[in-house]
Scaffold this active site. Structure first.
Site, mmCIF file in Angstrom:
data_model
loop_
_atom_site.group_PDB
_atom_site.id
_atom_site.type_symbol
_atom_site.label_atom_id
_atom_site.label_comp_id
_atom_site.label_asym_id
_atom_site.label_seq_id
_atom_site.Cartn_x
_atom_site.Cartn_y
_atom_site.Cartn_z
ATOM 1 N N ALA A 1 8.531 2.799 11.558
ATOM 2 C CA ALA A 1 8.035 3.484 10.354
ATOM 3 C C ALA A 1 7.346 4.802 10.684
ATOM 4 O O ALA A 1 7.393 5.753 9.900
ATOM 5 C CB ALA A 1 7.075 2.559 9.606
ATOM 6 N N ARG B 1 9.519 0.692 7.861
ATOM 7 C CA ARG B 1 10.684 0.623 8.740
ATOM 8 C C ARG B 1 11.807 -0.158 8.065
ATOM 9 O O ARG B 1 12.958 0.234 8.081
ATOM 10 C CB ARG B 1 10.313 -0.083 10.051
ATOM 11 C CG ARG B 1 11.458 -0.086 11.033
ATOM 12 C CD ARG B 1 11.245 -1.073 12.156
ATOM 13 N NE ARG B 1 11.312 -2.441 11.701
ATOM 14 C CZ ARG B 1 11.207 -3.496 12.487
ATOM 15 N NH1 ARG B 1 11.010 -3.326 13.783
ATOM 16 N NH2 ARG B 1 11.272 -4.723 11.998
ATOM 17 N N GLU C 1 3.076 -4.860 -7.962
ATOM 18 C CA GLU C 1 4.355 -4.522 -7.304
ATOM 19 C C GLU C 1 5.529 -5.138 -8.059
ATOM 20 O O GLU C 1 5.470 -6.300 -8.465
ATOM 21 C CB GLU C 1 4.352 -5.050 -5.866
ATOM 22 C CG GLU C 1 5.625 -4.674 -5.114
ATOM 23 C CD GLU C 1 5.412 -4.715 -3.630
ATOM 24 O OE1 GLU C 1 4.483 -4.051 -3.121
ATOM 25 O OE2 GLU C 1 6.170 -5.423 -2.957
ATOM 26 N N HIS D 1 2.417 -8.797 12.820
ATOM 27 C CA HIS D 1 3.844 -8.651 12.526
ATOM 28 C C HIS D 1 4.627 -9.567 13.472
ATOM 29 O O HIS D 1 4.325 -9.643 14.670
ATOM 30 C CB HIS D 1 4.272 -7.189 12.715
ATOM 31 C CG HIS D 1 5.689 -6.947 12.308
ATOM 32 N ND1 HIS D 1 6.744 -7.076 13.177
ATOM 33 C CD2 HIS D 1 6.234 -6.638 11.099
ATOM 34 C CE1 HIS D 1 7.881 -6.828 12.521
ATOM 35 N NE2 HIS D 1 7.590 -6.560 11.263
ATOM 36 N N GLN E 1 0.590 -7.350 4.163
ATOM 37 C CA GLN E 1 1.498 -8.450 3.872
ATOM 38 C C GLN E 1 0.715 -9.465 3.038
ATOM 39 O O GLN E 1 -0.517 -9.486 3.092
ATOM 40 C CB GLN E 1 1.945 -9.052 5.221
ATOM 41 C CG GLN E 1 2.900 -10.204 5.145
ATOM 42 C CD GLN E 1 4.197 -9.837 4.446
ATOM 43 O OE1 GLN E 1 4.218 -9.771 3.216
ATOM 44 N NE2 GLN E 1 5.254 -9.608 5.190
ATOM 45 N N ALA F 1 16.478 -3.382 1.279
ATOM 46 C CA ALA F 1 16.713 -3.118 2.701
ATOM 47 C C ALA F 1 18.083 -2.470 2.864
ATOM 48 O O ALA F 1 19.056 -2.917 2.264
ATOM 49 C CB ALA F 1 16.633 -4.428 3.479
ATOM 50 N N ASP G 1 13.180 -4.462 7.420
ATOM 51 C CA ASP G 1 13.415 -5.614 8.305
ATOM 52 C C ASP G 1 14.698 -5.428 9.100
ATOM 53 O O ASP G 1 15.631 -4.778 8.639
ATOM 54 C CB ASP G 1 13.499 -6.901 7.475
ATOM 55 C CG ASP G 1 12.110 -7.489 7.266
ATOM 56 O OD1 ASP G 1 11.281 -7.387 8.194
ATOM 57 O OD2 ASP G 1 11.863 -8.016 6.169
ATOM 58 N N THR H 1 9.652 -1.711 -4.869
ATOM 59 C CA THR H 1 10.197 -1.913 -3.530
ATOM 60 C C THR H 1 11.574 -1.237 -3.399
ATOM 61 O O THR H 1 12.145 -0.754 -4.381
ATOM 62 C CB THR H 1 10.323 -3.414 -3.184
ATOM 63 O OG1 THR H 1 11.227 -4.012 -4.103
ATOM 64 C CG2 THR H 1 8.979 -4.104 -3.253
ATOM 65 N N HIS I 1 8.698 2.762 -2.663
ATOM 66 C CA HIS I 1 8.893 2.353 -1.273
ATOM 67 C C HIS I 1 10.147 3.042 -0.726
ATOM 68 O O HIS I 1 11.091 3.320 -1.471
ATOM 69 C CB HIS I 1 9.089 0.836 -1.182
ATOM 70 C CG HIS I 1 7.856 0.037 -1.502
ATOM 71 N ND1 HIS I 1 7.644 -1.225 -1.010
ATOM 72 C CD2 HIS I 1 6.775 0.338 -2.268
ATOM 73 C CE1 HIS I 1 6.475 -1.683 -1.455
ATOM 74 N NE2 HIS I 1 5.936 -0.756 -2.230
HETATM 75 P P1 FAD Z 1 6.610 -0.683 11.784
HETATM 76 O O1 FAD Z 1 5.301 -0.128 11.449
HETATM 77 O O2 FAD Z 1 7.621 0.225 12.391
HETATM 78 O O3 FAD Z 1 6.359 -1.937 12.727
HETATM 79 C C1 FAD Z 1 7.392 -2.859 13.047
HETATM 80 C C2 FAD Z 1 7.071 -3.556 14.375
HETATM 81 O O4 FAD Z 1 7.207 -2.629 15.437
HETATM 82 C C3 FAD Z 1 5.641 -4.090 14.476
HETATM 83 O O5 FAD Z 1 5.684 -5.254 15.259
HETATM 84 C C4 FAD Z 1 4.893 -2.978 15.193
HETATM 85 O O6 FAD Z 1 3.736 -3.448 15.883
HETATM 86 C C5 FAD Z 1 5.974 -2.478 16.144
HETATM 87 N N1 FAD Z 1 5.858 -1.050 16.477
HETATM 88 C C6 FAD Z 1 5.498 -0.041 15.658
HETATM 89 N N2 FAD Z 1 5.580 1.127 16.303
HETATM 90 C C7 FAD Z 1 6.002 0.857 17.559
HETATM 91 C C8 FAD Z 1 6.294 1.639 18.718
HETATM 92 N N3 FAD Z 1 6.131 2.964 18.707
HETATM 93 N N4 FAD Z 1 6.736 1.012 19.846
HETATM 94 C C9 FAD Z 1 6.893 -0.335 19.875
HETATM 95 N N5 FAD Z 1 6.636 -1.136 18.818
HETATM 96 C C10 FAD Z 1 6.192 -0.551 17.678
HETATM 97 N N6 FAD Z 1 10.898 -4.140 3.335
HETATM 98 C C11 FAD Z 1 11.905 -3.581 2.594
HETATM 99 O O7 FAD Z 1 13.071 -3.650 2.996
HETATM 100 N N7 FAD Z 1 11.649 -2.938 1.402
HETATM 101 C C12 FAD Z 1 10.379 -2.819 0.924
HETATM 102 O O8 FAD Z 1 10.175 -2.224 -0.149
HETATM 103 C C13 FAD Z 1 9.295 -3.397 1.662
HETATM 104 N N8 FAD Z 1 8.006 -3.292 1.234
HETATM 105 C C14 FAD Z 1 6.982 -3.816 1.991
HETATM 106 C C15 FAD Z 1 5.657 -3.661 1.567
HETATM 107 C C16 FAD Z 1 4.597 -4.194 2.303
HETATM 108 C C17 FAD Z 1 3.178 -4.010 1.837
HETATM 109 C C18 FAD Z 1 4.869 -4.907 3.501
HETATM 110 C C19 FAD Z 1 3.742 -5.506 4.297
HETATM 111 C C20 FAD Z 1 6.185 -5.050 3.955
HETATM 112 C C21 FAD Z 1 7.254 -4.515 3.221
HETATM 113 N N9 FAD Z 1 8.589 -4.615 3.636
HETATM 114 C C22 FAD Z 1 9.612 -4.063 2.899
HETATM 115 C C23 FAD Z 1 8.906 -5.359 4.862
HETATM 116 C C24 FAD Z 1 8.877 -4.435 6.127
HETATM 117 O O9 FAD Z 1 9.949 -3.523 6.051
HETATM 118 C C25 FAD Z 1 8.998 -5.339 7.343
HETATM 119 O O10 FAD Z 1 7.834 -6.111 7.500
HETATM 120 C C26 FAD Z 1 9.380 -4.669 8.650
HETATM 121 O O11 FAD Z 1 9.735 -5.695 9.586
HETATM 122 C C27 FAD Z 1 8.308 -3.813 9.299
HETATM 123 O O12 FAD Z 1 8.078 -2.676 8.595
HETATM 124 P P2 FAD Z 1 6.863 -1.693 9.021
HETATM 125 O O13 FAD Z 1 6.975 -0.505 8.169
HETATM 126 O O14 FAD Z 1 5.587 -2.445 9.045
HETATM 127 O O15 FAD Z 1 7.336 -1.340 10.525
#
Ligand code: FAD
Length: 297
Positions: free
Chosen positions: A127, A107, A17, A152, A179, A51, A109, A48, A77
Site C-alpha cells: 500500500a 494494497r 462503511e 496482519h 480491521q 479486489a 488481498d 469499498t 477505497h
Molecule cells: P499493506 O500496508 O501493504 O500491508 C500488507 C502486509 O505487508 C502487512 O503484513 C505489512 O506488515 C506488510 N508490509 C507492508 N509494507 C511492507 C514492506 N515494505 N516490506 C515488507 N512487508 C511489508 N480490501 C479490498 O480489496 N478492498 C477494500 O475496499 C478494502 N478495504 C479495507 C479497509 C480496511 C479498514 C481494512 C483494515 C482492510 C481493507 N481491505 C480491503 C483488505 C486489505 O486490502 C487487506 O487486509 C490486505 O491484505 C492488506 O492491505 P494493506 O493496505 O493493509 O497492505
C-alpha cells in the site's frame, strides 16, 4: 470535506462503511440502501473497492451520488496490488474529477494465484507505493490507510507490522482505520504500542455489528479477529432467531462504541454492510451521546 478536518473536531461521531454492487442488476438496491444510510447524517461514509478493481466503477458511482446529493463527505477505497499503474492512475484522476477528496489507500488481498507468483512484474507490492503516489500527485487528497490491532496475517510479528505501519504514516497518511475488532482491550493496547512507536495520526476503530450467525464464521475468517466468549454466547443463544440476533448484535456493537468513546476515541467506523436498519439502530442507541465533545476538563 476532508476527513482529517472532521476528525479535528473531537466530537463523538459515527462513520459508516458500505460496499458497491457486484453486478449491474443490484446497483439500484445498493444505491437505495446507501442513500438511507447517508440520511442518518454520519460524519462520513466509505465505499469499498472490489479486489482487483472489477467493480471499481461502482465504487465511484456510489461515492459520487452520496457526495453530490446528500452532503456527506465520502471516502473512496482504492486497492493497487493486482492493478497496473495505468489503471490506478486512471482511477485517481476519476476520483478527483468527480469531487472525491478522501481516498483509502490499500494494497488489497492476495489471491492464491498472486501469492504464488514471483511478483517481479507487479507495478505495486504494498500500500505504501500507492500512498506515495497519492501524496505526491498534483491533487491534495486526504489519505487513509488500514491497520491491524491483531496483526496482519502476513506479518511475522506485531513489531514488524507496526514498523511497516509507521512507514505508511511517514509517507503521508492522514488517518488510520482498523480491521474489525470485537474486543476493545486489544484495540486499546494496540493504540498504546503505536503511540510508543511514534504514530500520531487519528485511528478509527472498525466495529462490525454481527446481526446474523452466518456472519460470524465469515468475519473471523476474513479478519482473524478474536471473538470474546461473551459474544459467542450471545450468538449461541440468539443466532437462530433473526430479529433477536439483530437486536443483540446492535446492542453489542453499541456497547463497544460507548466504551471507545469513554476511552477518548471520538470517531468510530461502523462496518454497516449496506444495512440501513443496523446503522439506524446503533445511531438511535447513541442519540444523547453523539455530538458530545471528548474532554477531561
Ligand atoms: P499493506 O500496508 O501493504 O500491508 C500488507 C502486509 O505487508 C502487512 O503484513 C505489512 O506488515 C506488510 N508490509 C507492508 N509494507 C511492507 C514492506 N515494505 N516490506 C515488507 N512487508 C511489508 N480490501 C479490498 O480489496 N478492498 C477494500 O475496499 C478494502 N478495504 C479495507 C479497509 C480496511 C479498514 C481494512 C483494515 C482492510 C481493507 N481491505 C480491503 C483488505 C486489505 O486490502 C487487506 O487486509 C490486505 O491484505 C492488506 O492491505 P494493506 O493496505 O493493509 O497492505
Amino acid at each position: 470535506m476532508k476527513i482529517s478536518e472532521i476528525l479535528k473536531e473531537r466530537k463523538m461521531s459515527l462513520s459508516y462503511e458500505v460496499f458497491p454492487p457486484k453486478k449491474e442488476s443490484s446497483f439500484d438496491s445498493v444505491k437505495t440502501a446507501t442513500e438511507k444510510i447517508a440520511k442518518l447524517n454520519p460524519s462520513f461514509m466509505s465505499v469499498t473497492y472490489g479486489a482487483g478493481g472489477g467493480t471499481s466503477q461502482y465504487t465511484l458511482d456510489i461515492a459520487k451520488n452520496i457526495n453530490d446529493n446528500y452532503n456527506v463527505p465520502m471516502l473512496a477505497h482504492l486497492t493497487c496490488v493486482s492493478s497496473s499503474k495505468e489503471t490506478v492512475h486512471k482511477r485517481i484522476n476519476e476520483l478527483k474529477e468527480n469531487g472525491i477528496e478522501n481516498v483509502m489507500a490499500l494494497r488489497g488481498d492476495l489471491t492464491p494465484e498472486l501469492e504464488n507468483s514471483d511478483r517481479k512484474d507487479w507495478d505495486y507490492h504494498y500500500a505504501i507505493e500507492l500512498i506515495r503516489e497519492l501524496k505526491s500527485s498534483e491533487y491534495d487528497f486526504c489519505v487513509g490507510a488500514a491497520c491491524y490491532p491483531e496483526v496482519h496475517p502476513e506479518s511475522s510479528s506485531q513489531k514488524e507490522d507496526i514498523r511497516h505501519l509507521k512507514e505508511k504514516v511517514d509517507a503521508g497518511v492522514d488517518f488510520l482505520t482498523t480491521q474489525m475488532i470485537f474486543d476493545n482491550s486489544l484495540f486499546l493496547s494496540f493504540m498504546y504500542k503505536i503511540r510508543e512507536a511514534g504514530i500520531e495520526v487519528p485511528v478509527l476503530p472498525g466495529i462490525m455489528p454481527i446481526t446474523n450467525a452466518n456472519q460470524v464464521e465469515r468475519a473471523m475468517k476474513l479478519s482473524g479477529a478474536y471473538m470474546p466468549q461473551r459474544f459467542r454466547s450471545l450468538v449461541d443463544i440468539f443466532g437462530s432467531d433473526k430479529q433477536a440476533m439483530t437486536q443483540a448484535g446492535i446492542a453489542y456493537a453499541t456497547d463497544q462504541i460507548i466504551d471507545l468513546y469513554a476511552n477518548g476515541i471520538t470517531n468510530v467506523h461502523v462496518y454497516s454492510m449496506n444495512k440501513p436498519e443496523v446503522a439506524e439502530g446503533i445511531k438511535n442507541n447513541l442519540s444523547d451521546i453523539l455530538g458530545k465533545e471528548f474532554s477531561w476538563k
